[in-house]
Design a protein around this motif. Structure first.
Motif, PDB file in Angstrom:
ATOM      1  N   UNK C 100       0.690  -1.062   0.036  1.00 27.18           N
ATOM      2  CA  UNK C 100       0.438   0.160  -0.168  1.00 27.18           C
ATOM      3  C   UNK C 100       0.949   1.292   0.215  1.00 27.18           C
ATOM      4  N   UNK C 104       2.297   6.405  -3.310  1.00 25.89           N
ATOM      5  CA  UNK C 104       3.078   8.236  -3.519  1.00 25.89           C
ATOM      6  C   UNK C 104       4.333   8.292  -4.486  1.00 25.89           C
ATOM      7  N   UNK C 105       4.595   6.782  -5.023  1.00 25.48           N
ATOM      8  CA  UNK C 105       5.456   6.663  -5.809  1.00 25.48           C
ATOM      9  C   UNK C 105       5.604   6.527  -7.048  1.00 25.48           C
ATOM     10  N   UNK C 107       2.080   7.684  -8.148  1.00 23.49           N
ATOM     11  CA  UNK C 107       1.697   8.702  -8.626  1.00 23.49           C
ATOM     12  C   UNK C 107       2.728   9.819  -8.689  1.00 23.49           C
ATOM     13  N   UNK C 108       4.082   9.812  -8.531  1.00 16.43           N
ATOM     14  CA  UNK C 108       5.014  10.836  -8.587  1.00 16.43           C
ATOM     15  C   UNK C 108       5.473  10.344 -10.794  1.00 16.43           C
ATOM     16  N   UNK C 121      -5.105   2.843  -7.649  1.00  9.44           N
ATOM     17  CA  UNK C 121      -6.656   3.116  -6.391  1.00  9.44           C
ATOM     18  C   UNK C 121      -6.797   4.669  -5.954  1.00  9.44           C
ATOM     19  N   UNK C 122      -5.992   5.385  -6.722  1.00  7.58           N
ATOM     20  CA  UNK C 122      -6.280   6.972  -6.975  1.00  7.58           C
ATOM     21  C   UNK C 122      -6.217   8.119  -7.973  1.00  7.58           C
ATOM     22  N   UNK C 124      -6.986   9.901  -9.633  1.00  7.38           N
ATOM     23  CA  UNK C 124      -7.144  11.588  -9.939  1.00  7.38           C
ATOM     24  C   UNK C 124      -5.641  12.380 -11.031  1.00  7.38           C
ATOM     25  N   UNK C 126      -2.286  13.708 -11.859  1.00  2.00           N
ATOM     26  CA  UNK C 126      -1.280  14.711 -10.725  1.00  2.00           C
ATOM     27  C   UNK C 126      -1.124  15.507 -11.619  1.00  2.00           C
TER      28      UNK C 126
END
Ligand code: SF4
Lengths: 139, 400, 157
Positions: C100, C104-105, C107-108, C121-122, C124, C126
């Motif tokens: 989990x 962050x990585x 999305x980066x 999971x998210x 949206x 970036x």
């Protein structure tokens, strides 16, 4: 009479807002260190305030990042007149090592007018005090 | 009823610009979003345009508090790429500065935690003691915060007898003052009660969310890069990994206080066993095409650099992952179901270093994606459970 | 645990899915797999070897393709799984199911390289700053930044 009083109190006790616009933190801790027992700027009546609406002087550290630009302008507008801006550190003056990075606009003076520049990377707390005193002398 | 409260980017409780968007029901936080980007500068791109030597000073300015950790991590990696072996004395001095930095960072954190808990005289005490460390660092390197002491192949400044003596003397003062922090729990029960039970992060969550550093160790996981993957001279120096098992902000404070004493011991050991000899070897200008993963235990946790070279005098890619970024996912977890009044405390507890985390990340929206929508009555039960827990924690013992 | 034992285990359990495995320095292992086998490799690493800590995910622009490196760590060594995806169709499966903390990585990566992460999971989008132009991915090698001219307040003396 009243203007005299406000002028006097502004000179004797400037209230400061500390704003980080993308600094590397070193300048920030040095500004905070200026408040602590070794340097203790409070003995000069300099107080750190939390909101721009109370402040007379904005101390900016760090280069202006693109994301921060609009917020910087908004905070500047929220500060009541007369207001003064101090650019602390090489970053706030010109961008320092981050010059040329895609998310950095440059010095603070690219966004808002600046009254005093304090050089150093990071600035020493004594330099911060000196810069504030220079600003007071200018008034 | 749900409300959204935006906090930041400029907020009295936060020293650095960050946006938090918190969804609350009553006093209880249901959801939290972290919005970064205010401090994003684009260092990873910039690093590709600078030479190996120039990049030391760029990585130093990723963060001001853990500046030595980023340079050491970078320099270690580059030394591997260039196949250099820095001399022993150089490594000792490098480690010495690293430990001094850990002391100053932990003192700083303790002060901030005291400040957020409403214990301002503690803030002033720790920051006064921190000046002692700053003086030592200034004596060694000539600067208070950015030491600029690392170079590829060793360090730039040597220590002499007088400096060694000065550091040892100052260390005595620091030890004595730190005794006060150790006994803090017995003298200040209200401070302990304020920290206990706040920001709970279970061991399983801490592992799953890849937390690092004191945040992870306070949840009872003994992970420390200095022990697991020794770099510099940590394989020769005796020290212990400090953990706590209370899993809350109190535990994080305890871990840091324990680490302070470990660091004092390490510094003393290093100074007493300082080998003679050179402090640096000469480095070539170019590095052969290769890649390296360099790890380092910064005061806030594991710091990792991935460096790839392409045969020129500039890196092909420099990837930096600072410890704070790794802790964000865990922070969101801690904030959930907590109280609004605890936000600054929980947030400060990971010792956020926003400028570190944002060298390349833009908006990080940390949502684990595992949270279900909870109906109101269950939420109430949860909150009651939490407050019931709190009562018990009020009698928390100071573990030192 | 030592490096050789880990390499042997990798060859044993993943068999021909291992494209390459190297050990350039002590405590550093690089394993290369194809994208299709990425999830299996991560799962194997987590379940069988107990590497639960993902240090970070790095992306490298190789010109024709992107190289993605997953740096795992346990209390012995740092284990890197690498994979390559083509530049004209950058698709990558999400490993958030297994780890989990990877969100962050990932999305980066989406942000910096314009890689699409499946099943994130998210999802949206970036962005960099709020006013960042769409379709610009700063860490791609062909993306260049032009610095706008600076103004000197008060003019040049
Ligand atoms: S001037 Fe130097 S120390 Fe200050 S914020 Fe910039 S890089 Fe950091």
């Amino acid at each position: 009479m009243l203007t005299k009083l406000t002028r006097w109190s502004r000179l004797k006790s400037p209230w400061i807002l500390h704003l980080n616009t993308g600094a590397c933190n070193a300048c920030d801790i040095e500004v905070v260190a200026a408040l602590t027992p070794r340097f203790d700027v409070e003995r000069f009546g300099i107080l750190l305030k939390a909101t721009p609406r109370h402040a007379d002087v904005i101390i900016c550290t760090g280069p202006a990042t693109r994301q921060m630009k609009d917020r910087l302008i908004r905070i500047y507008e929220q500060t009541p007149e007369p207001k003064f801006v101090i650019a602390v550190g090489a970053c706030a003056m010109s961008g320092c090592v981050y010059r040329g990075a895609y998310n950095v606009i440059g010095g603070i003076d690219q966004v808002i007018p600046v009254d005093v520049y304090i050089p150093g990377c990071p600035v020493r707390p004594d330099a911060v005090i000196d810069g504030v005193v220079k600003l007071l002398n200018k008034l | 009823m749900r409300f959204q409260i935006p906090i930041g980017p400029q907020h009295p409780a936060l020293k650095e610009p960050i946006g938090l968007r918190i969804t609350v029901e009553g006093e209880i936080i249901r959801d939290a979003d972290i919005r970064l980007g205010y401090n994003h500068r684009g260092i990873e791109k910039l690093a590709e345009q600078k030479t190996w030597i120039q990049n030391i000073y760029l990585t130093e300015r990723i963060c001001g508090i853990c500046s030595h950790s980023h340079t050491t991590c970078y320099v270690q990696g580059v030394e591997k790429l260039m196949e250099l072996q820095p001399p022993k004395r150089g490594l000792y001095i490098r480690t010495l500065v690293a430990e001094l930095e850990r002391v100053h960072s932990h003192l700083l954190w303790l002060g901030v935690a005291g400040h957020e808990a409403g214990f301002d005289s503690f803030f002033m005490y720790t920051w006064r003691d921190r000046e002692i460390v700053m003086d030592i660092l200034e004596r060694i390197s000539g600067n208070r915060v950015h030491y600029g002491i690392n170079t590829i192949g060793g360090v730039r400044r040597d220590l002499d007898e007088l400096q060694v003596k000065y550091i040892l003397d100052s260390l005595e003062i620091l030890r004595k003052r730190s005794e006060y922090y150790k006994n803090l729990g017995t003298t200040e029960p209200s401070f302990v009660a304020r920290l206990a039970g706040v920001g709970y992060l279970s061991k399983e969550d801490a592992i799953a969310l890849c937390a690092v550093g004191p945040t992870l160790r306070a949840s009872g996981v003994p992970m420390d890069v200095r022990k697991d993957d020794p770099y510099a001279v940590y394989d020769e120096v005796p020290f212990e990994v400090c953990t706590a098992d209370t899993c809350d902000v109190l535990g994080r404070a305890v871990v840091r206080i324990k680490e302070l004493f470990q660091s004092y011991n390490i510094i003393e050991y290093l100074l007493k066993n300082l080998p003679a000899g050179e402090i640096a070897v000469k480095a070539p200008r170019r590095a052969k095409p290769n890649e390296v993963v360099s790890r380092y235990e910064a005061p806030r946790g594991e710091n990792i650099h991935y460096i790839k070279s392409n045969g020129t005098d500039k890196p092909e890619r420099l990837k930096v992952r600072a410890p704070t970024l790794a802790n964000y996912a865990a922070t969101i977890k801690m904030l959930k179901n907590g109280f609004i009044a605890d936000v600054p405390l929980i947030f400060a507890a990971i010792d956020p270093c926003i400028c570190c985390a944002e060298r390349a990340v833009a908006i990080v929206d940390a949502r684990t994606g595992q949270e279900k929508v909870v109906p109101m009555n269950i939420l109430k039960q949860i909150s009651q459970k939490i407050s019931a827990n709190k009562e018990r924690k009020r009698e928390a013992e100071w573990p030192l | 645990m030592n490096d050789q034992a880990l390499i042997d285990k990798a060859n044993e359990s993943l068999k021909d899915k291992v494209l390459a495995i190297t050990n350039p320095a002590p405590r550093r292992i690089f394993l290369k797999v194809a994208v299709e086998n990425l999830l299996e490799a991560v799962n194997w690493l987590k379940k069988d070897l107990g590497f639960t800590h993902l240090s970070t995910i790095s992306g490298v622009d190789l010109g024709q393709s992107f190289e993605i490196l997953y740096h795992f760590a346990n209390n012995y060594c740092s284990f890197t799984i690498r994979t390559e995806i083509p530049r004209d169709n950058p698709q990558l499966p999400s490993i958030c199911e297994l780890i989990p903390g990877a969100i962050l990585y990932e999305r980066e990566l989406q942000d910096m390289f314009g890689i699409t992460i499946q099943n994130i999971p998210d999802p949206r989008p970036l962005l960099l700053p709020d006013d960042w132009p769409v379709g610009n991915y700063p860490l791609r090698k062909d993306w260049k930044y032009e610095r706008p001219p600076e103004v000197i307040p008060g003019g040049k003396k």
